[in-house]
Scaffold this motif. Structure first.
Motif, PDB file in Angstrom:
ATOM      1  N   ILE A 181       0.858  -1.202   0.000  1.00  0.00           N
ATOM      2  CA  ILE A 181       0.000   0.000   0.000  1.00  0.00           C
ATOM      3  C   ILE A 181       0.884   1.238   0.000  1.00  0.00           C
ATOM      4  O   ILE A 181       1.933   1.258   0.660  1.00  0.00           O
ATOM      5  N   ARG A 226       0.872   5.445   0.663  1.00  0.00           N
ATOM      6  CA  ARG A 226       0.114   6.582   1.215  1.00  0.00           C
ATOM      7  C   ARG A 226       0.991   7.825   1.170  1.00  0.00           C
ATOM      8  O   ARG A 226       2.209   7.718   1.317  1.00  0.00           O
ATOM      9  N   LYS A 268      -6.405   3.279  11.302  1.00  0.00           N
ATOM     10  CA  LYS A 268      -6.582   2.775   9.929  1.00  0.00           C
ATOM     11  C   LYS A 268      -6.018   1.368   9.750  1.00  0.00           C
ATOM     12  O   LYS A 268      -6.182   0.773   8.681  1.00  0.00           O
ATOM     13  N   LEU A 299      -2.839   0.512   9.388  1.00  0.00           N
ATOM     14  CA  LEU A 299      -1.789   0.504   8.358  1.00  0.00           C
ATOM     15  C   LEU A 299      -0.416   0.596   9.011  1.00  0.00           C
ATOM     16  O   LEU A 299      -0.217   1.386   9.935  1.00  0.00           O
ATOM     17  N   PHE A 312       3.836   0.871   8.038  1.00  0.00           N
ATOM     18  CA  PHE A 312       4.717   1.223   6.922  1.00  0.00           C
ATOM     19  C   PHE A 312       6.163   0.864   7.221  1.00  0.00           C
ATOM     20  O   PHE A 312       6.594   0.876   8.372  1.00  0.00           O
ATOM     21  N   GLU A 319       1.657  -1.887   4.451  1.00  0.00           N
ATOM     22  CA  GLU A 319       0.516  -2.777   4.213  1.00  0.00           C
ATOM     23  C   GLU A 319      -0.460  -2.712   5.382  1.00  0.00           C
ATOM     24  O   GLU A 319      -0.220  -2.027   6.377  1.00  0.00           O
ATOM     25  N   LYS A 320      -1.540  -3.464   5.248  1.00  0.00           N
ATOM     26  CA  LYS A 320      -2.537  -3.593   6.301  1.00  0.00           C
ATOM     27  C   LYS A 320      -1.883  -4.345   7.464  1.00  0.00           C
ATOM     28  O   LYS A 320      -1.218  -5.365   7.249  1.00  0.00           O
TER      29      LYS A 320
END
Lengths: 136, 480
Positions: free
Chosen positions: A46, A48, A75, A77, A79, A98-99
């Motif tokens: 992901i 952001r 959220k 998330l 990183f 990612e999640k």
């Protein structure tokens, strides 16, 4: 950029040194995330982007680290890569991660917040240094 | 211990002048050994820092479990006049209203031991723990607002507990003055689905046995007896408190700059009482206080369910009732007598417990004749206590006493020197079942990382700021 953990009786601190301010902020983020999980367990799925503005560099560091904690807590998330640029107490960063999955990421430490206690972004020799104490 | 003056067997003074800007002296309750431990880190400097804040009354206090925190020391207590005084999020912390509650049972150790493994398994299955684990109660925004204002009362209305529990919680389970309009959208996001989650760090659920009763008459009123099984729950306001503190540190930082406050530590940023920013923080902080007490109430519900499942019958028959619930990270407006005058003061307790005597208006009617129960968690291998509030605390410490053992070893050092798996085996050989998802967390929370809680409560008793009622030893511990 280098970072190490520092002793604090109740909580945990890190000391980060870097050649540039951008590297210092990147290093502080990596140091904090590596206290929470092993960086190697985070995959880059992901992307952001965030930008933050503060009145001074200490405030910017406080906001930056707490923003990353907010993204994790609210959220879900996490990183592992931070492409940081800084000018005039503004930070913008592209972040890759990612999640967050507790079973897979294996939490080492839950960090509640980055504190202002002893927080100081300072010039050191040719580069920069910061110490941050986290509430755990 | 340079600069400290011994003022009594258990009392030390940090004179004005220890650091520039101190408005009042510091006062630390400790014996020689605890004082030496306190002097090893930066905690004493933090007592002095707090003494520089405007409107501080009498002295900047520290309880015997004092250690280095951020902003206030852990174990710090300070009271501020409404006129000229301040409120600081650094005097409450990120885990707003972190606290403890003690649940009693009518079961003996023998009753519980036979199926203790199952009990721990059931509690572990029911209680969500650790980072990123969602709670079992869905909390959309409208419900969160109700929890922010209604605390334990609201969560009991949802079916997680009985009405009678409210009579056994500080201020009836609802801290007055909460206003959800004063919290950010982020607080709602972080508070969503976290009610009834334990968290991590030093939070726990512990099954204990009352090992010793010190004050039989008081223990009888509290419903405590030797050999009785109790359950202690330690948790806080989760992401709600963390976000409110983060948000309001930003607000207070700007106020402090605007009024030209000279801060010894930026974490001590404040707003003068009576200003909009101070009122907003108090109203937001109270939302977190109510969320925390709702959280501990929901955790109690899972504990009760586990007892019913394992030991049969219902909680009434098993006597699974609340003794008390008290927050140890909070700021409240309280009435105190200072130099012969009754004043409303903003009392900050950062790792300190209210210790009100018999007759105090803020304690439940059931305990009005004896005083407020004070619940003191120890480390997972030693013991915990129920104390009682005293008149001495009202005279000496703005009605406050210690909140636990207090750390003595850093988390990183504990992890380097103690192995979680070995510790688990050692505790199990001592009859203490330990369940935790993370061996490294066990190491961080090892008994040797803490001061001796027995010494800490003895100093509190010696100093007259609380009295020992009962001591409980752990038999099973559930960690995040």
């Amino acid at each position: 950029m280098e970072f190490r953990t520092i002793e604090h009786t109740a909580d945990i601190g890190v000391e980060v040194t870097a050649d540039s301010l951008g590297e210092l902020f990147r290093g502080a983020a990596l140091a904090m995330v590596s206290l929470i999980v092993d960086l190697g367990k985070i995959e880059g799925k992901i992307e952001r982007e965030i930008s933050l503005k503060a009145d001074d560099l200490d405030e910017l560091m406080f906001m930056w680290l707490n923003e990353i904690l907010y993204l994790l807590s609210a959220k879900g998330l996490i990183f592992k890569e931070f492409d940081v640029s800084i000018s005039d107490c503004c930070i913008s960063s592209k972040m890759i991660g990612e999640k967050f999955t507790p079973e897979r990421h294996k939490v080492k430490e839950e960090i509640k917040a980055a504190t202002y206690h002893e927080l100081g972004v300072e010039r050191r020799n040719e580069g920069w240094m910061v110490r941050v104490i986290f509430d755990v | 211990m340079e600069g400290l003056r011994k003022k009594g067997k258990y009392k030390w003074e940090l004179p004005v002048g220890y650091r520039p800007g101190m408005r009042v002296p510091g006062c630390i309750f400790a014996d020689e050994e605890l004082m030496e431990l306190a002097a090893e880190d930066r905690a004493i400097e933090q007592v002095a820092n707090v003494a520089t804040l405007p409107g501080i009354v009498k002295c900047s206090l520290a309880m015997p479990d004092i250690h280095w925190g951020y902003g206030f020391p852990i174990g710090g207590v300070a009271a501020f006049q409404q006129k000229d005084g301040i409120v600081s999020p650094g005097g409450v912390g990120f885990d707003i209203s972190c606290g403890v509650r003690l649940v009693k049972t009518s079961l003996s150790e023998n009753d519980v031991r036979v199926r203790l493994d199952e009990l721990v398994f059931e509690m572990n299955r029911r209680i969500p723990k650790g980072l990123g684990i969602k709670g079992r109660i869905k909390t959309p925004e409208q419900l969160l607002k109700k929890l922010f204002t209604g605390g334990a009362r609201e969560v009991i209305r949802m079916g997680y507990g009985i009405e009678q529990d409210l009579e056994r919680i500080e201020l009836g389970g609802v801290y007055p003055g909460a206003n959800p309009e004063k919290v950010s959208a982020r607080v709602f996001e972080r508070g969503k689905d976290q009610v009834g989650t334990l968290g991590s760090g030093n939070h726990f659920v512990e099954v204990q046995v009352v090992e010793r009763v010190f004050l039989p008459d008081v223990a009888k009123i509290f419903g405590l007896f030797e050999g009785q099984v109790t359950v202690m729950i330690h948790s806080g306001s989760r992401g709600v408190g963390h976000q409110i503190c983060t948000d309001y540190l930003g607000v207070m930082d700007k106020v402090s700059k605007r009024i030209g406050a000279e801060l010894p530590d930026r974490q001590l940023a404040y707003a003068p009482l009576g200003t909009k920013e101070a009122d907003d923080y108090m109203e937001a902080m109270t939302c977190a206080a109510n969320y925390a007490v709702a959280n501990r109430q929901a955790l109690t519900h899972w504990v009760r369910e586990s007892f019913e499942r394992v030991y049969g019958g219902n909680v009434r028959a098993l006597g699974v009732d609340l003794l008390f619930d008290v927050s140890h990270n909070i700021a409240r407006i309280e009435r105190h007598r200072v130099d012969g005058k009754e004043l409303n003061l903003c009392v900050h307790r950062k790792g300190a417990t209210a210790s009100f005597p018999a007759g105090h208006p803020d304690i439940p009617s059931a305990y009005a004749g004896v005083g407020q129960p004070v619940i003191i968690p120890g480390d997972m291998g030693t013991c915990s206590y129920v104390l009682i509030g005293t008149e001495g605390a009202m005279r000496e410490s703005f009605g406050s006493t210690c909140h636990g053992a207090g750390r003595v070893m850093s988390r990183s050092k504990a992890k380097k020197t103690i192995r979680g798996e070995e510790l688990k085996r050692r505790l199990e050989s001592e009859g203490i079942i330990v369940m935790s998802g993370k061996p490294s967390l066990l190491a961080e929370e090892a008994p040797e990382a803490y001061k001796d809680v027995r010494r800490v409560v003895d100093v509190c008793e010696g100093a007259g700021i609380s009295k020992k009622v009962a001591m409980m030893r752990p038999i099973a511990v559930l960690k995040g």
